[in-house]
Design a protein around this motif. Structure first.
Motif, mmCIF file in Angstrom:
data_model
loop_
_atom_site.group_PDB
_atom_site.id
_atom_site.type_symbol
_atom_site.label_atom_id
_atom_site.label_comp_id
_atom_site.label_asym_id
_atom_site.label_seq_id
_atom_site.Cartn_x
_atom_site.Cartn_y
_atom_site.Cartn_z
ATOM 1 N N GLU A 46 0.552 -1.254 4.034
ATOM 2 C CA GLU A 46 -0.709 -1.397 4.511
ATOM 3 C C GLU A 46 -1.363 0.094 5.182
ATOM 4 O O GLU A 46 -0.140 1.157 5.502
ATOM 5 C CB GLU A 46 0.044 -1.707 5.804
ATOM 6 C CG GLU A 46 0.220 -2.758 6.412
ATOM 7 C CD GLU A 46 -0.778 -3.949 6.278
ATOM 8 O OE1 GLU A 46 -2.326 -3.857 6.936
ATOM 9 O OE2 GLU A 46 -1.357 -5.171 6.197
ATOM 10 N N THR A 47 -2.360 0.710 4.464
ATOM 11 C CA THR A 47 -2.367 2.137 4.411
ATOM 12 C C THR A 47 -3.834 2.442 5.522
ATOM 13 O O THR A 47 -4.271 1.289 6.195
ATOM 14 C CB THR A 47 -3.219 2.163 2.795
ATOM 15 O OG1 THR A 47 -4.030 1.706 2.448
ATOM 16 C CG2 THR A 47 -2.564 1.945 2.085
ATOM 17 N N PRO A 48 -3.935 3.918 5.276
ATOM 18 C CA PRO A 48 -4.787 3.986 7.064
ATOM 19 C C PRO A 48 -6.011 3.604 6.693
ATOM 20 O O PRO A 48 -6.870 3.199 7.647
ATOM 21 C CB PRO A 48 -4.268 5.177 6.663
ATOM 22 C CG PRO A 48 -3.309 5.756 6.503
ATOM 23 C CD PRO A 48 -3.241 5.223 5.000
ATOM 24 N N GLU A 49 -6.150 3.260 4.821
ATOM 25 C CA GLU A 49 -7.522 2.851 5.212
ATOM 26 C C GLU A 49 -7.470 1.457 4.935
ATOM 27 O O GLU A 49 -8.819 0.545 4.561
ATOM 28 C CB GLU A 49 -7.648 3.495 3.524
ATOM 29 C CG GLU A 49 -8.540 4.658 3.156
ATOM 30 C CD GLU A 49 -7.247 6.005 3.354
ATOM 31 O OE1 GLU A 49 -5.716 4.980 3.297
ATOM 32 O OE2 GLU A 49 -6.714 6.712 3.852
ATOM 33 N N GLY A 50 -6.606 0.606 5.276
ATOM 34 C CA GLY A 50 -6.460 -0.737 5.238
ATOM 35 C C GLY A 50 -5.762 -1.182 4.244
ATOM 36 O O GLY A 50 -5.129 -0.419 3.814
ATOM 37 N N PRO A 51 -5.048 -2.695 4.354
ATOM 38 C CA PRO A 51 -4.085 -3.480 2.955
ATOM 39 C C PRO A 51 -4.784 -3.527 2.200
ATOM 40 O O PRO A 51 -6.177 -3.045 1.809
ATOM 41 C CB PRO A 51 -4.434 -4.814 3.972
ATOM 42 C CG PRO A 51 -5.309 -4.897 4.803
ATOM 43 C CD PRO A 51 -5.479 -3.709 4.522
ATOM 44 N N ILE A 52 -3.662 -3.159 1.418
ATOM 45 C CA ILE A 52 -4.321 -3.263 -0.810
ATOM 46 C C ILE A 52 -2.942 -3.763 -1.037
ATOM 47 O O ILE A 52 -2.221 -3.994 -0.493
ATOM 48 C CB ILE A 52 -4.168 -1.409 -1.178
ATOM 49 C CG1 ILE A 52 -3.053 -1.072 -1.246
ATOM 50 C CG2 ILE A 52 -5.409 -1.116 -0.639
ATOM 51 C CD1 ILE A 52 -2.952 0.408 -1.689
ATOM 52 N N TRP A 53 -3.007 -4.331 -1.820
ATOM 53 C CA TRP A 53 -2.323 -4.888 -3.088
ATOM 54 C C TRP A 53 -1.214 -4.447 -4.255
ATOM 55 O O TRP A 53 -2.873 -4.182 -5.303
ATOM 56 C CB TRP A 53 -2.785 -6.438 -3.530
ATOM 57 C CG TRP A 53 -2.949 -7.316 -1.940
ATOM 58 C CD1 TRP A 53 -3.980 -7.924 -2.007
ATOM 59 C CD2 TRP A 53 -1.986 -8.254 -1.777
ATOM 60 N NE1 TRP A 53 -3.885 -8.730 -0.810
ATOM 61 C CE2 TRP A 53 -2.980 -9.296 -0.649
ATOM 62 C CE3 TRP A 53 -0.587 -8.707 -1.720
ATOM 63 C CZ2 TRP A 53 -2.081 -10.134 0.310
ATOM 64 C CZ3 TRP A 53 -0.391 -9.487 -1.339
ATOM 65 C CH2 TRP A 53 -0.758 -10.136 -0.140
#
Length: 321
Positions: A46-53
């Motif tokens: 969970e990053t400030p820009e949204g979830p990444i994998w």
């Protein structure tokens, strides 16, 4: 061996090791899905820009289902996943993950295995060493780091029953000699396989040397943690045979992004052509492969593409979606 399990994992222990490497022990509510050496899990960050994998190799002993063990390098040059995990992960925190998946398995029938791990690239090699040791197969693990004070997992190595099969190398030569491929890469012989994981430059060096030494491409096994990929190029058309939709992929777009805009979703995780999540069947057209995932044999067949980064060599591709 590939699994598509959706997992909720709890951080049971965090160890801040040398070389800016964080080691996590992750547990589930019960036994976890089994894994073989070379497997990884996909972790949602969970990053400030949204979830990444992001993908992280399992470095514990294969066959054990009580916990997963990861080693994660804090890399300020990455796209934010590792830094975010370093900042947030503490005992008791939870992670959403999928897997395990394995695109880097040990070869069946090998008589000898030579493992090269550069820095954080040692993580899948430790699992491979466990499996090879358990099977009683001949192997050597060469673990290269910049210096002794950047060498993680030393406690794990000292306690391992296969520690005599591990050779440490330090680039600065203090306490352990750097890798010397004239010495450390044995002559190619039937049944001998080479495995390499680490920074791209390290991997390219090992792979090139193995090829020059006479190793066939099918006995040189590799897994990239990251890759310098240029996904830009001339515009081309992609036609989706199943859905009947055609899209134009612009110079700054990718196939995956262009299809999403048209309402066709392709699962994408790494965005660098290293994890294989977005591999899509190609029915027509010539492919400009930009990935590090497909083998040379798969590229020559010309019927698969990594939609997150690869492009067309001509004006049109037809995909089986």
């Amino acid at each position: 061996m590939t699994h598509t399990n959706s997992l909720v994992l709890t951080v049971a222990e965090r160890i801040d090791d040398l070389g800016d490497i964080m080691r996590l022990t992750l547990k589930g509510e019960g036994d976890l899905p089994p894994f073989a050496a070379g497997a990884h899990i996909d972790v949602q960050v969970e990053t400030p820009e949204g979830p990444i994998w992001r993908q992280y190799s399992l470095c514990g002993e294969p066959g054990k289902s009580d916990a997963y063990h990861l080693g994660i390098l804090r890399d300020p040059e990455s796209r934010g996943g590792s830094v975010t995990l370093h900042d947030l992960m503490r005992a008791g925190e939870k992670l959403h993950a999928e897997g395990p998946r394995n695109h880097f398995p040990l070869a069946e029938g090998a008589t000898r295995s030579i493992l090269f791990g550069g820095g954080i690239g040692v993580t899948p090699m430790l699992a491979m060493a466990w499996e090879l040791h358990r099977k009683g197969q001949a192997f050597t693990l060469h673990y290269a780091t910049r210096s002794a004070d950047r060498t993680a997992f030393l406690d794990v190595i000292k306690a391992a029953p296969f520690r005599d099969h591990i050779v440490l190398h330090h680039d600065d030569g203090e306490g352990a000699a750097p890798i010397n491929l004239a010495r450390d890469l044995p002559a190619a012989e039937p049944g001998c396989h080479v495995y390499v994981c680490g920074p791209q430059g390290f991997m390219d060096w090992i792979i090139s040397a193995a090829e020059c030494a006479g190793y066939a491409s099918n006995v040189i096994h590799r897994e990239y943690f990251s890759a310098d990929v240029d996904a830009h190029g001339e515009s081309f058309e992609v036609f989706c045979a199943q859905s009947g939709i055609a899209v134009t992929v612009g110079p700054d777009d990718t196939i995956a992004k262009s299809l999403v805009k048209a309402g066709i979703k392709i699962d994408v995780k790494c965005e660098e052509g290293i994890c294989g999540t977005c591999v899509t069947d190609v029915l027509e057209g010539e492919i400009d492969h930009r990935d590090k995932f497909l083998t040379e044999e798969e590229r020559e067949e010309g019927d698969q593409i990594c939609a997150c980064c690869s492009r067309a060599r001509g004006a049109r591709l037809v995909l089986d979606i």
